[in-house]
Scaffold this motif. Structure first.
Motif, PDB file in Angstrom:
ATOM      1  N   PHE A  15     -37.996 -19.671  20.749  1.00 27.55           N
ATOM      2  CA  PHE A  15     -37.856 -18.302  20.673  1.00 27.55           C
ATOM      3  C   PHE A  15     -36.485 -17.616  20.763  1.00 27.55           C
ATOM      4  O   PHE A  15     -36.286 -16.512  20.930  1.00 27.55           O
ATOM      5  CB  PHE A  15     -38.785 -17.408  21.944  1.00 27.55           C
ATOM      6  N   VAL A  16     -35.512 -18.465  20.879  1.00 21.89           N
ATOM      7  CA  VAL A  16     -34.215 -18.105  20.991  1.00 21.89           C
ATOM      8  C   VAL A  16     -33.646 -17.493  19.680  1.00 21.89           C
ATOM      9  O   VAL A  16     -33.580 -18.162  18.613  1.00 21.89           O
ATOM     10  CB  VAL A  16     -33.557 -19.278  21.569  1.00 21.89           C
ATOM     11  N   ASP A  17     -32.835 -16.431  19.795  1.00 23.08           N
ATOM     12  CA  ASP A  17     -32.162 -15.736  18.631  1.00 23.08           C
ATOM     13  C   ASP A  17     -30.822 -16.330  18.706  1.00 23.08           C
ATOM     14  O   ASP A  17     -29.921 -15.632  19.551  1.00 23.08           O
ATOM     15  CB  ASP A  17     -32.463 -14.393  18.746  1.00 23.08           C
ATOM     16  N   ASP A  18     -30.425 -17.153  17.750  1.00 24.31           N
ATOM     17  CA  ASP A  18     -29.124 -17.876  17.726  1.00 24.31           C
ATOM     18  C   ASP A  18     -28.346 -16.814  17.626  1.00 24.31           C
ATOM     19  O   ASP A  18     -27.048 -16.697  18.241  1.00 24.31           O
ATOM     20  CB  ASP A  18     -29.224 -18.824  16.747  1.00 24.31           C
ATOM     21  N   LYS A  19     -28.244 -15.763  16.807  1.00 20.60           N
ATOM     22  CA  LYS A  19     -27.206 -14.614  16.629  1.00 20.60           C
ATOM     23  C   LYS A  19     -26.955 -13.966  17.742  1.00 20.60           C
ATOM     24  O   LYS A  19     -25.805 -13.739  17.916  1.00 20.60           O
ATOM     25  CB  LYS A  19     -27.659 -13.960  15.270  1.00 20.60           C
ATOM     26  N   GLU A  20     -28.127 -13.518  18.525  1.00 15.31           N
ATOM     27  CA  GLU A  20     -27.890 -12.844  19.840  1.00 15.31           C
ATOM     28  C   GLU A  20     -27.154 -13.498  20.652  1.00 15.31           C
ATOM     29  O   GLU A  20     -26.355 -13.276  21.353  1.00 15.31           O
ATOM     30  CB  GLU A  20     -29.310 -12.163  20.099  1.00 15.31           C
ATOM     31  N   VAL A  21     -27.660 -14.842  20.969  1.00 13.39           N
ATOM     32  CA  VAL A  21     -26.858 -15.741  21.821  1.00 13.39           C
ATOM     33  C   VAL A  21     -25.464 -15.909  21.555  1.00 13.39           C
ATOM     34  O   VAL A  21     -24.397 -15.840  22.604  1.00 13.39           O
ATOM     35  CB  VAL A  21     -27.616 -16.964  21.808  1.00 13.39           C
TER      36      VAL A  21
END
Length: 105
Positions: A15-21
């Motif tokens: 569920f991790v959004d790479d772009k946001e991280v």
């Protein structure tokens, strides 16, 4: 505790959004670190140590008081006025805690 956190991380990594991280600032990382440290690590450590000193029933009652205390702190610190159902739930929790405490005596 370590195994539990690793298992949760593995399950939730999808569920991790790479772009946001990638756009998180150091302030955000510090806030996440403090949240994890104080809300999870220290809290679980204190809970574990309290079981050595107090009865499990007492520790459970204290743990049940967390939602009303959190609502009270949100009201005092962030001016977030609790809704009627929050106050009703807190009153229910407090009344059960008082009842159980009186049953002990």
């Amino acid at each position: 505790m370590f195994h539990q956190v690793v298992a949760i991380a593995v399950v939730l990594v999808v569920f991790v959004d790479d772009k946001e991280v990638a756009t998180l600032t150091p302030d955000h990382w510090l806030a996440l670190l403090m949240l994890g440290l104080f809300s999870t690590a220290i809290a679980h450590t204190l809970l574990t140590y309290s079981l050595k000193q107090l009865a499990a029933k007492s520790v459970a009652l204290i743990g049940c008081l967390q939602p009303p205390v959190a609502a009270l702190l949100a009201w005092l610190v962030m001016n977030e006025v609790p809704q009627v159902w929050v106050v009703a739930g807190g009153a229910m929790i407090l009344s059960v805690a008082v009842y159980e405490s009186l049953q002990k005596r």
